[in-house]
Design an enzyme around this catalytic site. Structure first.
Site, short mmCIF file in Angstrom:
data_model
loop_
_atom_site.label_atom_id
_atom_site.label_comp_id
_atom_site.label_asym_id
_atom_site.label_seq_id
_atom_site.Cartn_x
_atom_site.Cartn_y
_atom_site.Cartn_z
N SER A 171 33.74 30.16 43.55
CA SER A 171 33.03 31.08 44.56
C SER A 171 32.29 32.13 44.16
O SER A 171 31.68 32.85 45.17
CB SER A 171 33.68 30.96 45.83
OG SER A 171 33.78 29.68 46.48
N SER B 93 31.26 29.57 47.56
CA SER B 93 31.16 30.18 48.96
C SER B 93 30.59 31.42 49.41
O SER B 93 30.39 31.72 50.31
CB SER B 93 32.47 29.93 49.68
OG SER B 93 33.55 30.81 49.10
N LYS C 121 31.93 40.47 51.50
CA LYS C 121 32.21 39.01 51.89
C LYS C 121 33.18 38.81 53.14
O LYS C 121 34.00 39.66 53.23
CB LYS C 121 32.73 38.05 51.16
CG LYS C 121 32.96 36.77 51.35
CD LYS C 121 33.46 35.72 50.08
CE LYS C 121 33.86 34.24 50.36
NZ LYS C 121 34.15 33.64 49.28
N1 GLN Z 1 33.82 25.07 46.05
C1 GLN Z 1 35.11 25.28 45.71
C2 GLN Z 1 35.73 24.73 47.13
O1 GLN Z 1 35.03 24.48 47.98
C3 GLN Z 1 35.44 26.56 45.68
C4 GLN Z 1 35.35 27.58 46.65
C5 GLN Z 1 35.99 28.84 46.46
O2 GLN Z 1 36.16 29.46 45.07
N2 GLN Z 1 36.20 29.73 47.44
O3 GLN Z 1 37.09 24.77 47.21
#
Ligand code: GLN
Length: 475
Positions: free
Chosen positions: A167, A143, A68
């Site tokens: 995410s 994400s 990532k």
């Molecule tokens: N979808 C969640 C957010 O927008 C989690 C994102 C994540 O785990 N980095 O914060």
């Protein structure tokens, strides 16, 4: 060649160690696939073989790793999906990436993500959205959407993601692969571009449970550069359970009932998987997590609060983008941040700054922290009667690109089933449990802190019984 790409990472590593496959050939086969990526899953792909060839007997057998974007990798763009870090090449490498290199997983490429990991669809990336390999009109989740899409499409044998509120697990679910969020502190956060430091954890995205266990085993452990990291108790071995005799699974009404808006097709697959678990010998009973429905509200105060503080460092002076202003420094800061950050990041900075402002701090941030404690207590009590808690990973399957971008609250609901475990700091894994209208559905299992070994064993037994076939997405 296509046979090579059909192997799981563990199987490929095994053959490399047996000298049946040349690791250089394995790397090149994936490098070519990744370079021809049509999903926008990668933001950078290696242009040749790794500088140092992996040792012939390395644990990870030279199986190339997609990473990532937010992991710092020395000399390689590390932008966390943000234009404010465009072209930033760090002078050092994140601990988990360095550990995996040493264990024999060379860097294949960097993967696209929501900007600073804020999002559930990868549509918040400053470098364009990622497409879901099962249906290119749909999102891969987020994400860590680039990592999930790359593994599902067979552009990489395995990948690293991060999970703050879901995410790793949610994109794994939407792409039909395995994603594990470890116990908070199991893996070093050193070199991860921070979103919310009390929640962020690195973890594997893989084709199957065995690959997840193999990768995780080389990631965990204390790092003196991250004071929140811990020595992993015991050893992580490869999973082998054939049944679930004596395993008690708890199904929390709060996360599986109508409140989270779980789609009919997802519920149907979830319930079919519960029946499979019973056939394998597990007991499946309802359990209670009374405060879990408040997890989202608490998360969307705590995570933005931490983000607003973490993102203060991007000011046009130290890294990445600088947009000059009038003679004064303040206008340079202002222009850099207003041009460099995307809309969702700005929204979180404003929410977080407000939640931390004097006069409101106790009412918002303070209350959210109390809710967080209550949620941890709920899990602790539930684990007195159950070994693992199970839920659907995401209330729905992959949705159409653009369908939730205009409504942030609808987007936040993606995390309904995953955020409680994040707030409690406990490990959770998502495994594919079948298709609903041609799209993958994820099944989430969560256990007490540092139960990863047993968690993966249970996931493995279920995986064998489910027999999910992800090959359609790799064509
Ligand atoms: N979808 C969640 C957010 O927008 C989690 C994102 C994540 O785990 N980095 O914060």
């Amino acid at each position: 060649m296509s046979d090579l790409l059909d192997l799981t990472a563990a199987a490929a590593a095994e053959r490399v160690r047996a000298k049946e496959i040349d690791p250089g050939e394995l790397f090149e086969a994936y490098r070519e696939r990744a370079a021809a990526d049509e999903l926008n899953a990668f933001t950078w792909v290696a242009d040749g073989p790794p500088a140092e060839a992996p040792a012939a007997d390395a644990a990870l057998g030279g199986a190339p790793l997609a990473v990532k974007d937010l992991f710092c990798t020395e000399g390689v763009p590390s932008q966390s999906g943000s234009r404010i870090l465009e072209g930033y090449r760090p002078p050092y490498t994140a601990t988990v990436v360095a550990r995996l290199h040493r264990a024999g997983a060379p860097l294949l490429g960097k993967t696209n993500q929501d900007e600073f990991a804020m999002g559930s669809s990868t549509e918040n990336s400053g470098f364009g959205p990622v497409l879901n390999p099962w249906d290119r009109t749909r999102v891969p989740g987020g994400s860590s959407g680039g990592s999930a899409a790359a593994v599902a499409a067979g552009l990489a044998p395995w990948a690293l993601g991060t999970d703050t509120g879901g995410s790793i697990r949610q994109p794994a679910a939407l792409c039909g692969i395995v994603g594990l969020k470890p116990t908070y502190g199991a893996c070093s956060r050193y070199g991860m571009i921070a979103f919310a430091s009390s929640l962020d954890q690195a973890g594997p995205l893989t084709r199957d449970v065995t690959d997840a266990a193999l990768l995780l085993g080389q990631m965990v452990g204390h790092d003196r550069r991250d004071s929140t990291s811990l020595e992993f108790p015991g050893e992580l071995t490869l999973p082998s359970a054939e049944d679930l005799k004596g395993i008690r699974l708890g199904v929390p009404e709060e996360l599986t009932g109508s409140e989270g808006g779980v789609e009919a097709g997802v519920r149907e697959r979830f319930e079919a998987t519960l029946r499979l678990a019973e056939q394998l010998g597990a007991s499946v009973e309802p359990c209670r997590l009374p405060h879990a429905p408040h997890a989202l509200s608490a998360y969307y105060l705590i995570a933005p609060a931490e983000a607003s503080s973490n993102l203060a460092r991007f000011d046009g002076v130290r890294y990445g983008l600088r947009v000059d202003g009038d003679a004064d420094l303040l206008s340079m800061y202002e222009r850099t941040r207003s041009q460099g950050f995307g809309a969702e990041v700005k929204r979180r900075i404003m929410l977080g700054t407000y939640a931390l402002s004097s006069g409101y701090y106790e009412a918002y941030y303070g209350t959210a922290q109390k809710v967080r404690t209550k949620i941890s207590e709920d899990f602790r009590e539930a684990f007195e009667g159950f070994d693992f808690i199970v839920t659907p990973t995401s209330p729905w399957t992959a949705f159409e690109l653009g369908s939730k971008t205009a409504d942030p609250l609808a987007m936040y609901l993606n995390d309904f089933c995953t955020v409680p475990m994040s707030l409690a700091g406990i490990p959770a894994v998502s495994i594919p449990c079948g298709l609903s209208e041609g799209l993958p559905v994820g099944f989430q299992l969560a256990g007490p802190a540092f139960s990863e070994g047993r968690l993966l064993d249970v996931a493995y037994a279920l995986e064998q019984a489910i027999g999910f076939d992800g090959s359609e997405a790799r064509r």
